[in-house]
Scaffold this active site. Structure first.
Site: not given
Ligand code: AQP
Length: 333
Positions: A115, A198, A201
């Site tokens: 990040k 991955k 969002k």
């Molecule tokens: N691509 C993915 N495939 C499977 N699982 C996923 N998770 C996130 N992306 C994927 C799982 O979603 C849960 C919540 O995640 P989060 O919102 O706390 O943060 P993150 O993992 O950083 O998700 P994002 O969507 O990638 O958010 P941003 O873009 O803000 O960093 C977790 O259990 C994660 O494993």
């Protein structure tokens, strides 16, 4: 005997994607419906501000996330559903845990390294650095035994276990040592534009993800544009990461296994597969989208849910924090 506790959180850093749904939310619902655990599910707004957020968007995304979780099947009568900043004990325990976390441990965290690449060194805030400590506090406050997380969060959970053990050894038994609950299949959904990273969002390219609330035409367009390869054969291997990811999505929405899907599309082109996949995703999301539309417009109900959730969470969190403060030598008020 009281039930074992499950805790998990999701950031309102955007609208939830099908990656969040397949990798996290759907499992949360299944775990809740097993009726075996006391489940706490949290919209982690304090985590979200570790990267820049526009305040009015953060407010909007928090309520949207709450609605999306309920639309996907989280039932506030069965699970404790709440917003992280409503329970101040999260910040309070984080401070204590910060004092037993070594910088060397935080330096090794892959998510921080990933990040922080997005920012100039001078603008990386220390909240992003201590993000895993806040996550440890989230989990340990509720004495959670199980934490359903994606593969990418495993390292943070290891740190949580380590901090819990360190605290327990230094003072006396205080925290339950948590374990990850990782679903083997479909754990990681990749970006539609870059199958090496991955689906996120907060990706700058909106074609990289499918949102839980995307309209059917948007879903069709994004899947049509998804990156594939020039082999032209529907097969499941690491040379064809784009197609592999699309097969995983298909499998997640139909519950068909990979072999069945590959056999079904033998001799067919990517175009047909993508068209079918779009319909599978649209149909899979339809009930969630219908329920979401009702919830998001019912502000009174949302308020009732998050207030009641916070009250229940607060009660549990205070109990742990009181113990922690006492053990480290703080004088009770
Ligand atoms: N691509 C993915 N495939 C499977 N699982 C996923 N998770 C996130 N992306 C994927 C799982 O979603 C849960 C919540 O995640 P989060 O919102 O706390 O943060 P993150 O993992 O950083 O998700 P994002 O969507 O990638 O958010 P941003 O873009 O803000 O960093 C977790 O259990 C994660 O494993």
């Amino acid at each position: 005997m009281s039930k074992e506790i499950v805790f998990s959180g999701i950031q309102p850093s955007g609208e939830p994607t099908i990656g969040n749904y397949i990798g996290a939310i759907r499992n949360w619902v299944d775990i809740q419906n097993e009726d075996k655990y006391t489940c706490l599910y949290c919209v982690v707004d304090m985590h979200a501000i570790t990267v820049p957020q526009v305040p009015k968007d953060l407010r909007k995304h928090t309520l949207e996330m709450l609605s999306a979780l309920m639309a996907a099947g989280i039932d506030p009568e069965k699970s404790i559903l709440f917003i992280q900043s409503h329970v101040p004990a999260h910040a309070e325990l984080t401070w204590v845990l910060n004092t037993i976390t070594y910088m060397g441990q935080l330096n090794r965290m892959t998510q921080f390294k990933e990040k922080s690449k997005r920012f100039e060194e001078a603008s990386i805030n220390s909240g992003l650095y201590t993000y895993p400590v806040l996550m440890a506090a989230d989990i340990l406050l509720y004495q959670a035994k199980y934490v359903p997380v994606g593969e990418d969060q495993k390292q943070h959970l290891e740190l949580t276990r380590d901090l819990a053990e360190r605290f327990n050894n230094r003072y006396s038994d205080t925290f339950v040592i948590p374990e990850p609950l990782i679903k083997e299949q479909g754990a990681r959904i990749m970006s539609l534009q870059d199958p090496e990273s991955k689906m996120s969002k907060s990706d700058a390219d909106e074609n990289a993800y499918i949102l839980l609330l995307d309209e059917p035409d948007v879903i069709r367009r994004k899947i049509k544009r998804a990156v594939t390869d020039s082999e032209g054969v529907i097969a499941y291997n690491d040379r064809q990461k784009g197609i592999k990811n699309l097969i995983n999505i298909y499998s997640a929405f139909t519950n068909e296994d990979v072999e069945t899907i590959v056999a079904k599309y033998e001799g067919k082109g990517y175009g047909i597969f993508k068209e079918d996949l779009a319909e599978v995703v649209i149909e899979g999301l339809r009930p969630i989208q219908e329920s979401y539309k009702e919830l998001i417009n019912n502000k009174d109900y949302l308020e009732k849910v998050y207030k009641e959730g916070a009250e229940k969470a607060e009660y549990m969190a205070r109990k742990t924090l009181r113990k922690v403060y006492k053990k480290i030598g703080f004088i009770p008020r």
